[in-house]
Design a protein around this motif. Structure first.
Motif, PDB file in Angstrom:
ATOM      1  N   UNK A  85       0.833  -1.204   0.000  1.00  0.00           N
ATOM      2  CA  UNK A  85       0.000   0.000   0.000  1.00  0.00           C
ATOM      3  C   UNK A  85       0.870   1.256   0.000  1.00  0.00           C
ATOM      4  N   UNK A  86       1.930   1.239   0.781  1.00  0.00           N
ATOM      5  CA  UNK A  86       2.857   2.372   0.785  1.00  0.00           C
ATOM      6  C   UNK A  86       3.552   2.511  -0.565  1.00  0.00           C
ATOM      7  N   UNK A  87       3.872   1.378  -1.174  1.00  0.00           N
ATOM      8  CA  UNK A  87       4.516   1.411  -2.486  1.00  0.00           C
ATOM      9  C   UNK A  87       3.592   2.022  -3.535  1.00  0.00           C
ATOM     10  N   UNK A  88       2.298   1.701  -3.450  1.00  0.00           N
ATOM     11  CA  UNK A  88       1.341   2.243  -4.410  1.00  0.00           C
ATOM     12  C   UNK A  88       1.350   3.770  -4.392  1.00  0.00           C
ATOM     13  N   UNK A  89       1.537   4.340  -3.202  1.00  0.00           N
ATOM     14  CA  UNK A  89       1.577   5.803  -3.087  1.00  0.00           C
ATOM     15  C   UNK A  89       2.767   6.394  -3.833  1.00  0.00           C
ATOM     16  N   UNK A  90       3.775   5.555  -4.091  1.00  0.00           N
ATOM     17  CA  UNK A  90       4.956   6.008  -4.837  1.00  0.00           C
ATOM     18  C   UNK A  90       4.915   5.554  -6.295  1.00  0.00           C
ATOM     19  N   UNK A  91       3.758   5.014  -6.719  1.00  0.00           N
ATOM     20  CA  UNK A  91       3.609   4.585  -8.103  1.00  0.00           C
ATOM     21  C   UNK A  91       4.192   3.218  -8.395  1.00  0.00           C
ATOM     22  N   UNK A  92       4.432   2.424  -7.345  1.00  0.00           N
ATOM     23  CA  UNK A  92       5.009   1.092  -7.508  1.00  0.00           C
ATOM     24  C   UNK A  92       3.946   0.038  -7.211  1.00  0.00           C
ATOM     25  N   UNK A  93       3.738  -0.865  -8.136  1.00  0.00           N
ATOM     26  CA  UNK A  93       2.669  -1.850  -8.000  1.00  0.00           C
ATOM     27  C   UNK A  93       3.276  -3.221  -7.683  1.00  0.00           C
ATOM     28  N   UNK A  94       3.580  -3.435  -6.424  1.00  0.00           N
ATOM     29  CA  UNK A  94       4.233  -4.668  -6.007  1.00  0.00           C
ATOM     30  C   UNK A  94       3.322  -5.881  -6.212  1.00  0.00           C
ATOM     31  N   UNK A  95       3.949  -7.013  -6.529  1.00  0.00           N
ATOM     32  CA  UNK A  95       3.225  -8.271  -6.687  1.00  0.00           C
ATOM     33  C   UNK A  95       3.875  -9.320  -5.791  1.00  0.00           C
ATOM     34  N   UNK A  96       3.564  -9.263  -4.503  1.00  0.00           N
ATOM     35  CA  UNK A  96       4.161 -10.207  -3.569  1.00  0.00           C
ATOM     36  C   UNK A  96       3.650 -11.630  -3.794  1.00  0.00           C
ATOM     37  N   UNK A  97       2.487 -11.784  -4.419  1.00  0.00           N
ATOM     38  CA  UNK A  97       1.953 -13.126  -4.660  1.00  0.00           C
ATOM     39  C   UNK A  97       2.882 -13.944  -5.556  1.00  0.00           C
TER      40      UNK A  97
END
Length: 219
Positions: A85-97
């Motif tokens: 969620x914090x990454x999304x605020x920086x424009x990063x769309x993490x895929x931990x799955x």
């Protein structure tokens, strides 16, 4: 009028570190408003969050974190969801799955090779995106492919990864981090004098840049 002093920003980072990518984006935000951004030089330094992982192996990140912290997979998913969620605020769309945990030593050797071609920053960005957003496993063929995408000759990457070139460079970076007292990453050092630990808000980086610039001798 005296010229503005330059600022050298050395960044210790591991390409599988979600906080490192967040910190990178926040520093870039700070540079976007820093009055003397054109006088800033950024150098990426190697660091391994978990050097104990055997080279050539990969494990789903949820499983690896559950083992490391002793929690359940559900707890790990909740923890990583907050980071995402914090990454999304920086424009990063993490895929931990789909993210995997792996030994990153060879990836860092590739980044040092990329530096010799003037592509160190591009390599660091590309490998972080591959790990944290694309769920890539950074085996040798993948490292060669990703390097080639940014301009690192495939033949050079294959030769380096097949041997031990740049091993000393990676080890030297890690020793320097320890000498500074860094136990985790991201870790930023400005003009070899001012340290910033962690993915701090952009405002903290901006103030650090101004402090380092004002304290440095004018050229």
């Amino acid at each position: 009028m005296a010229e503005v002093a330059g600022v050298l920003v050395e960044i210790w980072s591991d390409i599988v570190c979600p906080w490192c990518y967040i910190g990178k984006r926040r520093l870039e935000t700070a540079l976007g408003t820093f009055e003397h951004a054109g006088d800033v030089e950024i150098v990426w330094r190697s660091f391994q969050l978990d050097p104990s992982i055997p080279r050539g192996t990969a494990e789903p990140v949820y499983d690896a974190l559950a083992k490391k912290f002793g929690g359940s997979k559900q707890q790990v998913k909740a923890m990583t969801a907050q980071v995402a969620q914090l990454a999304e605020a920086e424009g990063l769309h993490y895929d931990f799955d789909h993210a995997v945990s792996m030994n990153t030593f060879d990836a860092h050797r590739l980044i040092h090779l990329a530096k010799t071609h003037g592509l160190g920053a591009a390599a660091h960005e590309r490998l972080m995106r591959a790990c944290l957003i694309e769920g890539a496993t950074l085996d040798t063929p993948t490292l060669v492919r990703l390097g080639a995408e940014i301009g690192v000759p495939a033949a050079a990457a294959e030769r380096v990864l097949a041997g031990d070139d740049h091993t000393a460079d990676v080890e030297a970076d890690i020793r320097q981090a320890r000498a500074y007292g860094a136990t985790g990453v991201p870790f930023f050092v400005l003009n070899q004098a001012y340290g910033v630990s962690g993915a701090q808000p952009a405002e903290v980086f901006l103030q650090a840049l101004r402090t380092a610039s004002e304290a440095a001798p004018a050229r």
